[in-house]
Scaffold this motif. Structure first.
Motif, PDB file in Angstrom:
ATOM      1  N   ILE A   1      48.304  38.792  43.205  1.00  0.00           N
ATOM      2  CA  ILE A   1      47.359  39.417  42.253  1.00  0.00           C
ATOM      3  C   ILE A   1      48.094  39.835  40.976  1.00  0.00           C
ATOM      4  O   ILE A   1      47.637  39.581  39.860  1.00  0.00           O
ATOM      5  CB  ILE A   1      46.671  40.642  42.908  1.00  0.00           C
ATOM      6  CG1 ILE A   1      45.781  40.172  44.065  1.00  0.00           C
ATOM      7  CG2 ILE A   1      45.870  41.443  41.884  1.00  0.00           C
ATOM      8  CD1 ILE A   1      45.159  41.306  44.875  1.00  0.00           C
ATOM      9  N   LEU A   2      49.270  40.444  41.148  1.00  0.00           N
ATOM     10  CA  LEU A   2      50.006  40.958  39.978  1.00  0.00           C
ATOM     11  C   LEU A   2      50.552  39.829  39.111  1.00  0.00           C
ATOM     12  O   LEU A   2      50.718  39.989  37.905  1.00  0.00           O
ATOM     13  CB  LEU A   2      51.124  41.893  40.435  1.00  0.00           C
ATOM     14  CG  LEU A   2      50.609  43.191  41.071  1.00  0.00           C
ATOM     15  CD1 LEU A   2      51.755  43.991  41.667  1.00  0.00           C
ATOM     16  CD2 LEU A   2      49.841  44.033  40.054  1.00  0.00           C
ATOM     17  N   ALA A   3      50.797  38.675  39.733  1.00  0.00           N
ATOM     18  CA  ALA A   3      51.262  37.517  38.952  1.00  0.00           C
ATOM     19  C   ALA A   3      50.216  37.124  37.913  1.00  0.00           C
ATOM     20  O   ALA A   3      50.539  36.507  36.898  1.00  0.00           O
ATOM     21  CB  ALA A   3      51.552  36.339  39.883  1.00  0.00           C
ATOM     22  N   GLY A   4      48.957  37.483  38.178  1.00  0.00           N
ATOM     23  CA  GLY A   4      47.886  37.124  37.244  1.00  0.00           C
ATOM     24  C   GLY A   4      47.617  38.175  36.181  1.00  0.00           C
ATOM     25  O   GLY A   4      46.715  37.999  35.363  1.00  0.00           O
TER      26      GLY A   4
ATOM     27  N   LEU B   1      46.720  31.658  46.595  1.00  0.00           N
ATOM     28  CA  LEU B   1      45.275  31.553  46.331  1.00  0.00           C
ATOM     29  C   LEU B   1      44.799  32.702  45.442  1.00  0.00           C
ATOM     30  O   LEU B   1      43.976  32.505  44.544  1.00  0.00           O
ATOM     31  CB  LEU B   1      44.485  31.552  47.647  1.00  0.00           C
ATOM     32  CG  LEU B   1      44.651  30.303  48.527  1.00  0.00           C
ATOM     33  CD1 LEU B   1      43.904  30.479  49.852  1.00  0.00           C
ATOM     34  CD2 LEU B   1      44.155  29.046  47.799  1.00  0.00           C
ATOM     35  N   LEU B   2      45.343  33.908  45.675  1.00  0.00           N
ATOM     36  CA  LEU B   2      44.939  35.057  44.849  1.00  0.00           C
ATOM     37  C   LEU B   2      45.418  34.868  43.412  1.00  0.00           C
ATOM     38  O   LEU B   2      44.695  35.152  42.458  1.00  0.00           O
ATOM     39  CB  LEU B   2      45.474  36.359  45.447  1.00  0.00           C
ATOM     40  CG  LEU B   2      44.811  36.761  46.782  1.00  0.00           C
ATOM     41  CD1 LEU B   2      45.508  37.965  47.398  1.00  0.00           C
ATOM     42  CD2 LEU B   2      43.329  37.066  46.586  1.00  0.00           C
ATOM     43  N   ALA B   3      46.640  34.353  43.248  1.00  0.00           N
ATOM     44  CA  ALA B   3      47.125  34.043  41.894  1.00  0.00           C
ATOM     45  C   ALA B   3      46.240  32.959  41.283  1.00  0.00           C
ATOM     46  O   ALA B   3      45.924  32.995  40.083  1.00  0.00           O
ATOM     47  CB  ALA B   3      48.580  33.598  41.947  1.00  0.00           C
ATOM     48  N   GLY B   4      45.811  32.023  42.114  1.00  0.00           N
ATOM     49  CA  GLY B   4      44.959  30.925  41.648  1.00  0.00           C
ATOM     50  C   GLY B   4      43.654  31.402  41.036  1.00  0.00           C
ATOM     51  O   GLY B   4      43.083  30.745  40.158  1.00  0.00           O
ATOM     52  N   LEU B   5      43.179  32.570  41.497  1.00  0.00           N
ATOM     53  CA  LEU B   5      41.956  33.158  40.931  1.00  0.00           C
ATOM     54  C   LEU B   5      42.120  33.434  39.441  1.00  0.00           C
ATOM     55  O   LEU B   5      41.163  33.403  38.678  1.00  0.00           O
ATOM     56  CB  LEU B   5      41.684  34.509  41.601  1.00  0.00           C
ATOM     57  CG  LEU B   5      40.834  34.595  42.848  1.00  0.00           C
ATOM     58  CD1 LEU B   5      40.834  36.033  43.341  1.00  0.00           C
ATOM     59  CD2 LEU B   5      39.413  34.120  42.564  1.00  0.00           C
ATOM     60  N   PHE B   6      43.373  33.772  39.053  1.00  0.00           N
ATOM     61  CA  PHE B   6      43.650  34.165  37.658  1.00  0.00           C
ATOM     62  C   PHE B   6      44.224  32.997  36.842  1.00  0.00           C
ATOM     63  O   PHE B   6      44.559  33.175  35.678  1.00  0.00           O
ATOM     64  CB  PHE B   6      44.662  35.327  37.636  1.00  0.00           C
ATOM     65  CG  PHE B   6      44.134  36.581  38.290  1.00  0.00           C
ATOM     66  CD1 PHE B   6      43.392  37.499  37.568  1.00  0.00           C
ATOM     67  CD2 PHE B   6      44.363  36.830  39.633  1.00  0.00           C
ATOM     68  CE1 PHE B   6      42.894  38.648  38.171  1.00  0.00           C
ATOM     69  CE2 PHE B   6      43.867  37.974  40.251  1.00  0.00           C
ATOM     70  CZ  PHE B   6      43.135  38.886  39.518  1.00  0.00           C
ATOM     71  N   ALA B   7      44.405  31.838  37.492  1.00  0.00           N
ATOM     72  CA  ALA B   7      45.077  30.719  36.808  1.00  0.00           C
ATOM     73  C   ALA B   7      44.079  29.795  36.133  1.00  0.00           C
ATOM     74  O   ALA B   7      42.906  29.731  36.513  1.00  0.00           O
ATOM     75  CB  ALA B   7      45.900  29.927  37.827  1.00  0.00           C
ATOM     76  N   GLU B   8      44.578  29.071  35.150  1.00  0.00           N
ATOM     77  CA  GLU B   8      43.727  28.077  34.510  1.00  0.00           C
ATOM     78  C   GLU B   8      43.749  26.809  35.357  1.00  0.00           C
ATOM     79  O   GLU B   8      44.823  26.339  35.755  1.00  0.00           O
ATOM     80  CB  GLU B   8      44.296  27.779  33.116  1.00  0.00           C
ATOM     81  CG  GLU B   8      43.222  27.365  32.147  1.00  0.00           C
ATOM     82  CD  GLU B   8      43.818  27.090  30.789  1.00  0.00           C
ATOM     83  OE1 GLU B   8      44.396  28.026  30.197  1.00  0.00           O
ATOM     84  OE2 GLU B   8      43.716  25.928  30.346  1.00  0.00           O
ATOM     85  N   GLY B   9      42.568  26.280  35.659  1.00  0.00           N
ATOM     86  CA  GLY B   9      42.508  25.038  36.424  1.00  0.00           C
ATOM     87  C   GLY B   9      42.561  25.271  37.928  1.00  0.00           C
ATOM     88  O   GLY B   9      42.305  26.369  38.415  1.00  0.00           O
ATOM     89  N   MET B  10      42.934  24.216  38.631  1.00  0.00           N
ATOM     90  CA  MET B  10      42.869  24.245  40.094  1.00  0.00           C
ATOM     91  C   MET B  10      44.243  24.522  40.719  1.00  0.00           C
ATOM     92  O   MET B  10      45.257  23.995  40.280  1.00  0.00           O
ATOM     93  CB  MET B  10      42.346  22.903  40.600  1.00  0.00           C
ATOM     94  CG  MET B  10      42.363  22.884  42.091  1.00  0.00           C
ATOM     95  SD  MET B  10      41.093  21.991  42.949  1.00  0.00           S
ATOM     96  CE  MET B  10      40.731  20.566  42.092  1.00  0.00           C
TER      97      MET B  10
END
Ligand code: S3P
Length: 390
Positions: free
Chosen positions: A112-115, A184-193
């Motif tokens: 989460i914090l990575a985002g 997956l949690l970082a993926g929530l904040f990432a651009e794209g897939m």
């Protein structure tokens, strides 16, 4: 059981039975607070596990500006919460975030914090500060976060400068639901897939709970994908009883001829219920009846009738499913006839304690013939377990 704070005396019981229930699932309790905190709106969580690990997650989310009302509590702590979600806008913490002894808190929160577009610092106790964190640092930095491990060999404290993440495809080198969830949690904040490929299936509570909060993930065999930018919508749910806690009662009843025990409202998620298959494989008489599908998780009652057990061989993909139950399985094996061999379980060595060494030391002290391997153990059952004193 009797004793003082520094002394615990356990007396043998001859047969036991009845009906009971167990506290809320630890993995689900952690995730419930984290996802509710990121959702838009208020979520009520009942059956929350008030253990130190889960309280570390609760405290961490509070330090990130999340308001949480305690609706009900026991002498151990809160069991019913109203989480006021911040809709993906968590706040800059005013100091370090203390994860205590909890690997789940540190690893999932790192995702989460990575985002986040700010710098945060995650600390832990002496045991957590020795556990491997490169397993989350590598994929999260690959997504664009900057993470500095202040401890030796990539261990905590972790200094995380997040924000501007991009999606990735990452093949997990170890079977770990914590690492999968962090990505997956970082993926929530990432651009794209973002896609995570697991070597074997691991507990899927994060995927199920994301679905409950109306975030889509796609599973294709061992690959799970998430598209960034999705918003979580609040929801209420009840945390099921923890099958890892039930495991101790199940094992004791299964190995006690004439015992009959029923445990109510236990989580029966197939990625966690391998303990039932192992005990049945050892000859136990166990039945489970799923009564509901609450909160995206299968929940039901488990009944076990005690009888003589025999040894079993455990290895491969099943190990991730029963990683937290292997110590009690080893104890059960000592009570069974024949030999039990556990392999492919080297992950046990990097838990809160080295679980292989701890189980071997304690069973040996009780007169059990047990051999340690790098990735498991061989337990010779059929002998008696004798009392011991430390
Ligand atoms: C957990 C995953 C497992 C487990 C731990 C909780 C989780 O750890 O041992 O108790 O909640 O995702 P790993 O991901 O390190 O295997």
């Amino acid at each position: 059981m009797e004793g003082t704070n520094s002394e615990l005396r356990v007396s043998r019981v001859y047969g036991f039975g009845g009906e009971t229930s167990v506290p809320g699932d630890k993995s689900i309790s952690h995730r419930s607070v984290m996802l509710a905190a990121l959702a838009e709106g208020d979520s009520q969580i009942d059956g929350f596990l008030p253990s130190e690990d889960c309280l570390a997650t609760l405290g961490a989310m509070q330090s990130l500006g999340v308001n949480i009302d305690i609706l009900d509590e026991t002498e151990l702590g809160p069991v019913s919460l109203l989480v006021h979600g911040r809709g993906m806008e968590i706040a800059l913490p005013s100091g370090d975030i203390d994860c205590g002894n909890s690997g789940t808190t540190m690893r999932l929160l790192s995702g989460i914090l990575a985002g986040q577009d700010f710098t945060s610092r995650l600390t832990g106790d002496a045991s957590l500060s020795q556990r491997p964190m490169n397993r989350v640092i590598k994929p999260l930095t690959g997504m664009g976060a900057r993470i500095h491990a202040e401890g030796e060999g990539g261990s905590a404290p972790l200094l995380i400068r997040g924000g501007s993440l991009h999606g990735t495809t990452y093949e997990l080198p170890v079977a770990s639901a914590q690492v999968k969830s962090a990505i997956l949690l970082a993926g929530l904040f990432a651009e794209g897939m973002t896609t995570v490929i697991q070597p074997v299936e691991t507990r899927d509570h994060t995927e199920r709970m994301l679905d409950l909060f109306q975030v889509e993930t796609a599973t294709d065999g061992k690959a799970i994908s998430i598209i960034g930018g999705q918003k979580l919508q609040s929801c209420d749910f009840v945390v099921p009883g923890d099958i890892s806690s039930a495991a101790f009662w199940l094992a004791a009843a299964a190995a006690s001829p004439e015992a009959r025990l029923k445990i109510h409202n236990v989580g029966l998620n197939p990625t966690r219920s391998g303990i039932l298959d192992v005990l049945v494989g050892m000859g136990a008489d166990i039945s489970s009846v799923a009564s509901s599908d609450g909160g995206g998780e299968r929940i039901g009652d488990i009944t076990v009738c005690g009888r003589g057990l025999s040894g079993i061989e455990i290895s491969g993909g099943l190990v991730a499913n029963i990683i937290d139950e292997l110590p009690i399985i080893a104890v059960t094996a000592a009570l069974a006839d024949g030999t039990t061999v556990i392999r492919d379980a080297a992950e046990l060595r990097v838990k809160e304690t080295d679980r292989i060494a701890a189980v071997a030391k304690n069973l040996q002290a009780m007169g059990v013939d047990i051999e340690e391997f790098d990735d498991g153990m061989r337990i010779c059952g059929g002998g008696s377990i004798t009392w011991c004193c430390y």
